[in-house]
Design a protein around this motif. Structure first.
Motif, PDB file in Angstrom:
ATOM      1  N   THR B  40       0.376  -1.283  -0.042  1.00 30.04           N
ATOM      2  CA  THR B  40       0.288  -0.201   0.112  1.00 30.04           C
ATOM      3  C   THR B  40       1.412   1.595  -0.082  1.00 30.04           C
ATOM      4  O   THR B  40       0.596   2.114  -0.950  1.00 30.04           O
ATOM      5  CB  THR B  40      -1.456  -0.134   1.176  1.00 30.04           C
ATOM      6  N   ILE B  43       2.750   1.758  -3.583  1.00 26.19           N
ATOM      7  CA  ILE B  43       1.398   2.403  -4.421  1.00 26.19           C
ATOM      8  C   ILE B  43       1.219   3.826  -4.228  1.00 26.19           C
ATOM      9  O   ILE B  43       1.029   4.587  -5.369  1.00 26.19           O
ATOM     10  CB  ILE B  43       0.262   1.442  -4.836  1.00 26.19           C
ATOM     11  N   ILE B  44       1.174   4.094  -3.188  1.00 26.55           N
ATOM     12  CA  ILE B  44       0.583   5.412  -2.647  1.00 26.55           C
ATOM     13  C   ILE B  44       1.761   6.216  -2.633  1.00 26.55           C
ATOM     14  O   ILE B  44       1.745   7.889  -3.468  1.00 26.55           O
ATOM     15  CB  ILE B  44       0.197   6.140  -0.936  1.00 26.55           C
ATOM     16  N   ALA B  47       2.076   6.546  -6.233  1.00 31.40           N
ATOM     17  CA  ALA B  47       1.159   7.525  -7.272  1.00 31.40           C
ATOM     18  C   ALA B  47       1.418   8.870  -6.820  1.00 31.40           C
ATOM     19  O   ALA B  47       1.198  10.050  -7.811  1.00 31.40           O
ATOM     20  CB  ALA B  47      -0.322   7.415  -6.208  1.00 31.40           C
ATOM     21  N   LEU B  48       1.930   8.721  -6.093  1.00 31.42           N
ATOM     22  CA  LEU B  48       2.755  10.943  -5.969  1.00 31.42           C
ATOM     23  C   LEU B  48       2.919  11.260  -6.786  1.00 31.42           C
ATOM     24  O   LEU B  48       3.557  12.343  -7.749  1.00 31.42           O
ATOM     25  CB  LEU B  48       3.115  11.153  -3.771  1.00 31.42           C
ATOM     26  N   GLU B  50       4.242   9.750 -10.003  1.00 30.93           N
ATOM     27  CA  GLU B  50       3.229   9.755 -10.793  1.00 30.93           C
ATOM     28  C   GLU B  50       2.420  11.002 -10.912  1.00 30.93           C
ATOM     29  O   GLU B  50       2.479  11.966 -11.845  1.00 30.93           O
ATOM     30  CB  GLU B  50       2.602   8.579 -10.955  1.00 30.93           C
ATOM     31  N   GLY B  51       2.003  11.880 -10.185  1.00 33.28           N
ATOM     32  CA  GLY B  51       1.528  12.654  -9.436  1.00 33.28           C
ATOM     33  C   GLY B  51       1.901  14.442 -10.445  1.00 33.28           C
ATOM     34  O   GLY B  51       1.620  15.085 -10.517  1.00 33.28           O
ATOM     35  N   LEU B  54       2.087  14.306 -13.991  1.00 33.95           N
ATOM     36  CA  LEU B  54       2.115  14.238 -14.916  1.00 33.95           C
ATOM     37  C   LEU B  54       1.217  15.674 -14.892  1.00 33.95           C
ATOM     38  O   LEU B  54       0.908  16.385 -16.084  1.00 33.95           O
ATOM     39  CB  LEU B  54      -0.366  13.561 -13.976  1.00 33.95           C
TER      40      LEU B  54
END
Lengths: 374, 64
Positions: B40, B43-44, B47-48, B50-51, B54
């Motif tokens: 978990t 992934i968090i 994801a950060l 990746e944010g 982006l």
């Protein structure tokens, strides 16, 4: 037997992609094809034969057009190839936009030039030259609430979810919540327990609050998942780029933003606007950053889902386009293998993105409602 | 220029997420019983990153 079946599935998958290749004469334009496929449209193209040739045949499902211009007007998109009368006015559909016009279908620009549609469906000016710069047109637009391809696909996903979960719920009502799951319950129960135990309970500490958010987060997870999966089906009822549509992800992100901020505790706002325990000079920098952070979180949620799903569709379509670019049958084994691998990867991404969207929403909600640790 | 920018972004993101994956795998092999928590967190963090990537992609490809 299994190997043959696998191969057959590949051929059907890639075959349907080939069928949708749009060729204009001899020139094949991959980027136009891809942009057309990841975009939205007012009719649902089922299959096309002999594209770009004289005996072209398109089988499409017409969808309802819903316009608001001095009243509500509903008609089917099969009428769109010519001017449609709505109330006292007429409406012309050209290059993705509706224009209010008169019975001749005249379009105007700011200098007073008049453009009309000729028999071939091109827009021409007074001298007969083809006109393409549609930003200059100043005709009024009606408000467009049409059921487009993406909307129809989304409705289909929602109905599918209702059927699956309704069936499972009936099973629980009939046999009780603690009985051994049967049939579709076997599909639903692990998903529900996964979202509840591994996502929500991990992030939101207070059990009562967590239970309050479980229905929303579960809906979010299943809705994104089913739209991702329907988007991966390469033939008619699927293949829409619903969860790779920025309006779709924008709406989901807005709902998450509201869910986070409406139920946020007083502690959460205090930490954003006053940042207790931090020297005053640093506060000047921290508070604006925290405030901007309120909006960047849902913004990143929106972009992540959009970018991942759209990228997947683009890659699969690009692989299918290889054959048309190379103009050779020998490219097809390469395409089939690569497309199969990409489809498997996209299946993983479909689950992963639904999971990440739900997990991050749960995390942000958890940050907002959990008691601060000092 | 856009392509160069996108290349640099992907370089950084690949490095970052790769390091997270490396760290997570090492800690999972040391403590297999904590794998679900590590996963978990992994992934968090990914994801950060990746944010942030982006945002950079949006600025690079659509705004500039």
């Amino acid at each position: 037997m299994r190997k043959i079946l696998c191969l057959l599935i590949c051929v059907v998958f890639t075959g349907t992609l080939f069928a949708s290749g749009s060729e204009k004469g001899d020139e094949f334009d991959a980027s136009t094809l891809i942009m057309h496929h990841i975009g939205d449209s007012h009719e649902w193209n089922i299959i096309s034969f002999n594209k770009g040739k004289e005996n072209e045949l398109n089988i499409t499902l017409p969808l309802p057009i819903i316009l608001w211009h001095k009243g509500l007007h509903i008609f089917m998109s099969s009428k769109l190839h010519k001017i449609v009368k709505i109330g006292d006015n007429y409406v012309l559909y050209e290059h993705g936009h509706f224009y209010i016009t008169d019975s001749n279908g005249e379009l105007f620009d700011a200098e007073g030039n008049i453009y009309i549609k000729n028999a071939e469906g091109e827009i021409i000016d007074a001298e007969g030259a083809v006109f393409t710069d549609f930003d200059k047109i100043i005709n009024a637009h009606p408000l467009d609430f049409s059921i487009t391809q993406n909307t129809a696909s989304m409705f289909m996903g929602a109905i599918l979810l209702l059927l699956i979960f309704g069936q499972a719920a009936r099973g629980y009502i009939k046999r009780g919540g603690l009985s051994v799951p049967q049939g579709v319950q076997l599909l639903v129960e692990p998903l529900v327990l996964f979202v509840r135990d591994d996502i929500v309970y991990q992030q939101i500490e207070d059990q009562r609050k967590a239970d309050f958010f479980v229905p929303y987060l579960l809906t979010l997870f299943c809705f994104i998942l089913i739209n991702n999966l329907i988007g991966l089906v390469p033939f008619f009822p699927g293949a829409s780029n619903v969860s790779g549509n920025i309006s779709f992800t924008f709406t989901l992100a807005i709902i998450s933003f509201l869910a986070v901020n409406i139920f946020a505790s007083r502690d959460y706002w205090k930490h954003i606007f006053f940042a207790p325990g931090i020297p005053f000079l640093i506060k000047i920098f921290i508070v604006p950053v925290e405030f901007v952070g309120l909006f960047t979180k849902p913004f990143a949620l929106m972009l992540r889902l959009f970018a991942n799903i759209t990228a997947g569709h683009i890659i699969i379509l690009s692989l299918a386009s290889i054959i048309f670019v190379m103009k050779s049958f020998f490219a097809s084994p390469l395409t089939i293998i690569l497309a199969l691998v990409m489809f498997c990867l996209e299946l993983l991404v479909a689950f992963l993105q639904a999971y990440i969207f739900t997990l991050l929403t749960a995390l942000f909600i958890g940050m907002a409602v959990n008691k601060a640790h000092h | 220029m856009t392509a160069l920018g996108l290349g640099i972004i992907i370089f950084g993101v690949g490095l970052g997420i790769g390091l997270i994956g490396k760290g997570a795998m090492e800690s999972m092999s040391r403590q297999p019983e904590a794998s679900s928590k590590i996963q978990t967190a992994m992934i968090i963090a990914a994801a950060l990153i990746e944010g942030a990537a982006l945002f950079a992609i949006v600025v690079c490809a659509f705004i500039l």
